[in-house]
Design a protein around this motif. Structure first.
Motif, PDB file in Angstrom:
ATOM      1  N   LEU A 180       0.789  -1.154  -0.069  1.00 49.97           N
ATOM      2  CA  LEU A 180      -0.101   0.039   0.204  1.00 49.97           C
ATOM      3  C   LEU A 180       0.860   1.208  -0.124  1.00 49.97           C
ATOM      4  CD1 LEU A 180      -2.604   1.621   0.365  1.00 49.97           C
ATOM      5  CD2 LEU A 180      -2.474   0.930   2.732  1.00 49.97           C
ATOM      6  N   ASP A 215       0.378   3.365  -3.538  1.00 55.22           N
ATOM      7  CA  ASP A 215      -0.473   4.541  -3.264  1.00 55.22           C
ATOM      8  C   ASP A 215      -0.125   5.477  -2.491  1.00 55.22           C
ATOM      9  OD1 ASP A 215      -2.581   3.581  -4.807  1.00 55.22           O
ATOM     10  OD2 ASP A 215      -2.648   1.874  -3.809  1.00 55.22           O
ATOM     11  N   ASN A 252      -4.815 -11.436   1.558  1.00 56.69           N
ATOM     12  CA  ASN A 252      -5.772 -10.780   0.659  1.00 56.69           C
ATOM     13  C   ASN A 252      -7.184 -10.929   0.823  1.00 56.69           C
ATOM     14  OD1 ASN A 252      -3.372 -10.102  -0.663  1.00 56.69           O
ATOM     15  ND2 ASN A 252      -3.363 -11.847  -2.096  1.00 56.69           N
ATOM     16  N   GLU A 261     -10.799  -9.778   6.401  1.00 60.62           N
ATOM     17  CA  GLU A 261     -11.306  -8.522   6.573  1.00 60.62           C
ATOM     18  C   GLU A 261     -11.062  -7.671   7.478  1.00 60.62           C
ATOM     19  OE1 GLU A 261     -15.346  -9.412   7.672  1.00 60.62           O
ATOM     20  OE2 GLU A 261     -15.864 -10.634   5.362  1.00 60.62           O
ATOM     21  N   GLN A 321      -7.888  -6.165   5.626  1.00 60.59           N
ATOM     22  CA  GLN A 321      -8.001  -5.558   4.404  1.00 60.59           C
ATOM     23  C   GLN A 321      -8.780  -4.049   4.898  1.00 60.59           C
ATOM     24  OE1 GLN A 321      -7.832  -5.842   1.178  1.00 60.59           O
ATOM     25  NE2 GLN A 321      -6.511  -7.543   1.537  1.00 60.59           N
ATOM     26  N   TYR A 322      -9.421  -3.950   6.103  1.00 69.02           N
ATOM     27  CA  TYR A 322     -10.287  -2.790   6.655  1.00 69.02           C
ATOM     28  C   TYR A 322      -9.243  -1.775   6.885  1.00 69.02           C
ATOM     29  CZ  TYR A 322     -12.850   0.440   9.530  1.00 69.02           C
ATOM     30  OH  TYR A 322     -13.225   1.722  10.089  1.00 69.02           O
ATOM     31  N   ASN A 369      -7.709  -0.681   3.562  1.00 69.09           N
ATOM     32  CA  ASN A 369      -8.629   0.313   2.885  1.00 69.09           C
ATOM     33  C   ASN A 369      -8.881   1.585   3.408  1.00 69.09           C
ATOM     34  OD1 ASN A 369      -9.306  -1.425   0.008  1.00 69.09           O
ATOM     35  ND2 ASN A 369     -10.158  -2.791   2.034  1.00 69.09           N
ATOM     36  N   ARG A 370      -9.135   1.793   4.779  1.00 72.00           N
ATOM     37  CA  ARG A 370      -9.123   3.035   5.569  1.00 72.00           C
ATOM     38  C   ARG A 370      -8.310   3.920   5.523  1.00 72.00           C
ATOM     39  NH1 ARG A 370     -10.763   6.786   6.658  1.00 72.00           N
ATOM     40  NH2 ARG A 370     -11.860   7.584   8.846  1.00 72.00           N
ATOM     41  N   ASN A 403      -5.963   3.815   2.598  1.00 67.79           N
ATOM     42  CA  ASN A 403      -6.000   4.313   1.393  1.00 67.79           C
ATOM     43  C   ASN A 403      -7.162   5.083   0.947  1.00 67.79           C
ATOM     44  OD1 ASN A 403      -4.790   3.951  -1.322  1.00 67.79           O
ATOM     45  ND2 ASN A 403      -6.723   2.667  -1.917  1.00 67.79           N
ATOM     46  N   GLU A 404      -8.054   5.126   1.737  1.00 61.93           N
ATOM     47  CA  GLU A 404      -9.165   5.908   1.516  1.00 61.93           C
ATOM     48  C   GLU A 404      -8.833   7.322   1.523  1.00 61.93           C
ATOM     49  OE1 GLU A 404     -13.918   7.153   3.437  1.00 61.93           O
ATOM     50  OE2 GLU A 404     -12.735   5.378   4.177  1.00 61.93           O
ATOM     51  N   GLN A 430      -6.541   8.702  -1.102  1.00 63.62           N
ATOM     52  CA  GLN A 430      -7.351   8.865  -2.325  1.00 63.62           C
ATOM     53  C   GLN A 430      -8.090  10.360  -2.116  1.00 63.62           C
ATOM     54  OE1 GLN A 430      -6.086   7.485  -5.015  1.00 63.62           O
ATOM     55  NE2 GLN A 430      -5.147   6.201  -3.477  1.00 63.62           N
TER      56      GLN A 430
END
Length: 326
Positions: free
Chosen positions: A68, A72, A125, A128, A131-132, A135-136, A138-139, A142
């Motif tokens: 990550l 990103d 991969n 959950e 991944q949370y 993704n949090r 990366n949110e 972005q």
């Protein structure tokens, strides 16, 4: 219309910290291929299945988070640099995050069978909880403001990584997996610079806000930390309940959460988040010799095979002023 480029001039600095950070990062350049991981196989064969499972999963999680950062995180932060030199430093950090991610695959290829490696990545991969948090973060990368992105990066590198780092440091403290831990110590050395540098850049922007804006932003920051910590508690229970380390890992996490806040120029949050409360075996794993790591030192051990500068408690934090003791 032809675009006009401005050549980067390292002899005309807007911020001396950019040059100092660049020099420190290039001084401590390393590659995983120089470390004899196969020397740890005798230790690995003595591990029970639960211990092997924890090692595999924590390194799978660390691989995801470093992926990550390299794919990103740094590209997001580079959109908001204050100087050309800062962008050059971010380029270095971005590359080293890729080195970190690859290093875990070197560990896997040494310790695990191809089938086991596939299972580790399948778990990584699809989990959950893991991944949370990816993704949090990366949110925010972005969609967040420049300051929010820097907070996300510091929380990731100085806090969220450490649920995974606990395992190799624990085993190093028990004189196991020394070469695996050598890679982790090199990564820790990098992350200590990444977190403090990005924290410093955050403080420059934060200090430009009005009092009301600072208050509102600080509230957002602590709310995010609570949210991430709650998820990290779940992740820690998932990984460590079966080996009985959960409570100790959570103290270690609170310690590093406080360090992340201090890198951002903020007050610590957790009352027990201090070095004296961390499992001394893990702290011994961090500090295993009398060699000290000095952020601004121009003379160091350099990188030699099997010769890694030890991490001291102070290496987790570097503030760019004289008010670092909180």
């Amino acid at each position: 219309m032809t675009k006009s480029y401005t050549a980067i001039n390292w002899n005309a600095l807007e911020d001396e910290i950019d040059k100092a950070t660049w020099e420190k990062l290039t001084e401590q350049f390393w590659l995983d291929t120089r470390i004899p991981l196969s020397n740890d196989l005798s230790d690995w064969r003595e591990f029970n299945e639960d211990d092997k499972d924890v090692v595999g999963k924590v390194f799978g999680g660390l691989t995801l988070l470093d992926t990550l950062q390299s794919q990103d995180g740094m590209s997001s932060l580079k959109k908001d640099v204050r100087t050309q030199h800062e962008e050059a430093v971010m380029n270095n950090i971005e590359f080293m995050e890729s080195v970190h991610a690859k290093s875990y695959s070197s560990i896997f290829s040494t310790l695990n069978t191809p089938k086991e490696i596939e299972e580790i990545f399948d778990w990584t991969n699809s989990n959950e909880i893991l991944q949370y948090k990816a993704n949090r973060i990366n949110e925010i990368y972005q969609n967040g403001s420049p300051l929010q992105k820097k907070v996300a990066s510091v929380f990731l590198e100085t806090f969220l990584f450490y649920s995974g780092f606990y395992t190799p440091l624990y085993w190093l403290g028990h004189n196991k997996l020394a070469n695996v831990a050598e890679i982790i110590k090199l990564i820790l050395r990098d992350e200590s610079v990444h977190g403090t540098y990005i924290g410093y850049k955050f403080q420059l922007g934060f200090n430009e806000l009005s009092d009301d804006e600072q208050e509102e932003f600080t509230s957002w920051m602590y709310d995010l930390l609570y949210e991430l910590y709650e998820n990290e508690e779940k992740y820690t229970h998932l990984l460590y309940d079966k080996v009985g380390w959960t409570d100790d890992v959570l103290v270690f996490l609170r310690y590093n959460a406080n360090k992340a806040l201090m890198n951002l120029g903020m007050d610590p949050l957790f009352a027990d988040g201090y070095a004296q409360n961390v499992n001394p075996v893990v702290m011994n794993g961090i500090s295993t010799s009398t060699s000290n790591h000095d952020f601004f030192s121009q003379v160091g051990n350099g990188y030699l095979l099997g010769d890694v500068e030890a991490m001291e408690d102070s290496d987790y934090l570097f503030n760019f002023d004289d008010n670092s003791d909180k």
